[in-house]
Design a protein around this motif. Structure first.
Motif, PDB file in Angstrom:
ATOM      1  N   THR A  99       0.589  -1.144  -0.301  1.00  0.00           N
ATOM      2  CA  THR A  99      -0.113   0.204  -0.042  1.00  0.00           C
ATOM      3  C   THR A  99       0.942   0.981  -0.051  1.00  0.00           C
ATOM      4  N   GLY A 100       0.528   2.165  -1.016  1.00  0.00           N
ATOM      5  CA  GLY A 100       1.304   3.456  -1.123  1.00  0.00           C
ATOM      6  C   GLY A 100       0.431   4.490  -1.011  1.00  0.00           C
ATOM      7  N   LEU A 101       0.521   5.433  -0.157  1.00  0.00           N
ATOM      8  CA  LEU A 101      -0.337   6.746   0.103  1.00  0.00           C
ATOM      9  C   LEU A 101       0.741   8.038   0.066  1.00  0.00           C
ATOM     10  N   ARG A 102      -0.147   9.000  -0.412  1.00  0.00           N
ATOM     11  CA  ARG A 102       0.718  10.232  -0.514  1.00  0.00           C
ATOM     12  C   ARG A 102      -0.035  11.408   0.114  1.00  0.00           C
ATOM     13  N   LEU A 103       0.472  11.958   1.190  1.00  0.00           N
ATOM     14  CA  LEU A 103      -0.078  13.203   1.838  1.00  0.00           C
ATOM     15  C   LEU A 103      -0.084  14.270   1.004  1.00  0.00           C
ATOM     16  N   PRO A 104      -1.111  15.163   1.210  1.00  0.00           N
ATOM     17  CA  PRO A 104      -1.119  16.375   0.051  1.00  0.00           C
ATOM     18  C   PRO A 104      -0.332  17.357   0.646  1.00  0.00           C
ATOM     19  N   THR A 105      -0.037  17.691   1.689  1.00  0.00           N
ATOM     20  CA  THR A 105       0.877  18.600   2.327  1.00  0.00           C
ATOM     21  C   THR A 105       1.916  17.778   3.657  1.00  0.00           C
ATOM     22  N   ARG A 106       2.903  18.620   3.555  1.00  0.00           N
ATOM     23  CA  ARG A 106       4.003  17.853   4.546  1.00  0.00           C
ATOM     24  C   ARG A 106       3.387  17.870   6.015  1.00  0.00           C
ATOM     25  N   HIS A 107       3.092  16.654   6.894  1.00  0.00           N
ATOM     26  CA  HIS A 107       2.742  16.673   7.802  1.00  0.00           C
ATOM     27  C   HIS A 107       3.811  16.214   9.202  1.00  0.00           C
ATOM     28  N   GLY A 108       4.756  15.636   8.344  1.00  0.00           N
ATOM     29  CA  GLY A 108       5.965  15.048   9.496  1.00  0.00           C
ATOM     30  C   GLY A 108       5.822  13.552   9.682  1.00  0.00           C
ATOM     31  N   ALA A 248       1.839  13.752  17.007  1.00  0.00           N
ATOM     32  CA  ALA A 248       1.906  14.808  15.825  1.00  0.00           C
ATOM     33  C   ALA A 248       2.511  16.086  15.784  1.00  0.00           C
ATOM     34  N   GLU A 249       2.596  16.611  17.089  1.00  0.00           N
ATOM     35  CA  GLU A 249       2.950  18.142  17.243  1.00  0.00           C
ATOM     36  C   GLU A 249       4.625  18.010  17.098  1.00  0.00           C
ATOM     37  N   PHE A 250       5.187  17.095  17.325  1.00  0.00           N
ATOM     38  CA  PHE A 250       6.644  16.845  17.137  1.00  0.00           C
ATOM     39  C   PHE A 250       6.902  17.217  15.744  1.00  0.00           C
ATOM     40  N   GLY A 251       6.373  16.562  15.011  1.00  0.00           N
ATOM     41  CA  GLY A 251       6.568  16.758  13.521  1.00  0.00           C
ATOM     42  C   GLY A 251       6.273  18.390  12.994  1.00  0.00           C
TER      43      GLY A 251
END
Length: 338
Positions: A99-108, A248-251
């Motif tokens: 499975t390959g997914l791509r996030l639309p914007t940088r999230h970390g 997620a805040e660390f990223g």
């Protein structure tokens, strides 16, 4: 009364001798020995790789996963964190990727790992950095030893970009958790202590494979949760979901500490941190490694400050529903690459 995470950690031991002896008694295989080629035992496992601009090495990393000698099928989930190079194309075309997914914007990386964990089907999630090249028996060695009660840590041998690969393969002693030469007369980044004399640091050996780091104890700059490094780490998926995954805040604020904090949460939940000395991979440096490292160090104070603040809060638990809702929403915004 709400008890801080720090106080909870002080009540959690890490004597995993019974756990490792049980494996050896059941299988006839030493804890630090590779399992036989084609081994089919152990738990269902999902490999999760967060990827951002790793086109220079991702094909090699996926080739190595395809060449694993584990006798059971395992899924490989790669989450592209809005890369701008060839990363997405490699994910879409490489046969090792389930499975390959791509996030639309940088999230970390924290969010990318959370998304991979959310969709994973295995009982155990094996986190692997997208620049981490694994020897053939690594997945089988980790899957064979995985349980609901253990955080299994592998090790890394950093290899400079363009350097020749050692014929003997990755070296355990190249990891700072094994061989550690801290600077003198300099405040150490994590603990803030200053050493006045040189130290021949051997954290893994001197803590008896991390057993002596239980109950909040430290070895100079190292505590138990700092031994949890997601470059190569196998964890029970259910436990990660229960603590709400990676923060997620660390990223968003910088680099580092999200794996240390996850480790703290899992230790507080009663899991043991156990090393596998035979699980060592090559960590492939990017062409601009020095520049990236300086950028990472520049954000370190902010991520460390957040981590210290979280240690003062209660240990996280019962957060699976919230993580599920967040990841389900994020999933709908992703591009499916494979």
């Amino acid at each position: 009364m709400n008890v801080s995470l720090t106080k909870t950690l002080a009540h959690r031991g890490n004597d995993h001798a019974g756990h490792t002896r049980n494996f050896e008694r059941t299988t006839g295989i030493a804890w630090h020995a590779p399992v036989p080629s084609g081994w089919v035992g152990g738990r269902r496992l999902s490999v999760v790789l967060p990827a951002h601009n790793v086109g220079y090495c991702l094909t090699m990393v996926l080739d190595a996963l395809e060449a694993q000698t584990y006798g059971r099928r395992f899924e490989v989930i790669v989450v592209d964190d809005a890369s701008t190079d060839a990363t997405a194309k490699i994910i879409a075309t490489h046969p090792a990727v389930t499975t390959g997914l791509r996030l639309p914007t940088r999230h970390g990386a924290a969010t990318a790992r959370n998304l991979g964990t959310y969709i994973a089907q295995g009982e155990t999630v094996l986190y692997v950095d997208a620049d981490m090249l694994l020897p053939p028996t690594t997945v089988a060695d980790l899957a064979a030893r995985a349980t609901d009660h253990a955080v299994l840590t592998g090790f890394r041998h950093n290899l400079p970009h363009g350097a020749a690969w050692p014929d003997a393969g990755p070296d355990l002693t190249a990891d700072h958790r094994v061989t550690w030469r801290p600077p003198v007369n300099t405040s150490l980044l994590y603990s803030g202590i200053t050493l006045r004399e040189p130290v021949d640091g051997r954290p893994l050996e001197h803590t008896r494979d991390f057993r002596d780091l239980g109950h909040g104890r430290a070895y100079y700059d190292w505590d138990l949760q700092r031994m949890v490094v997601t470059a190569l780490l196998a964890v029970p998926r259910a436990a990660v979901l229960d603590v709400g995954g990676f923060d997620a805040e660390f990223g968003r604020i910088g680099w580092g500490m999200e794996d240390t904090y996850l480790g703290a949460c899992l230790i507080a939940a009663g899991l043991l941190v156990i090393p596998l000395r035979q699980a060592v991979g090559f960590h492939l440096d990017p062409p601009d490694a020095a520049e990236q490292w300086q950028h990472k160090l520049g954000t370190w104070p902010a991520t460390l400050a957040r981590y210290r603040a979280l240690l003062g809060e209660p240990a996280r638990s019962g957060r699976r529903a919230a993580l599920t809702a967040s990841m389900n929403s994020l999933l709908h915004s992703c591009e499916v690459l494979r």
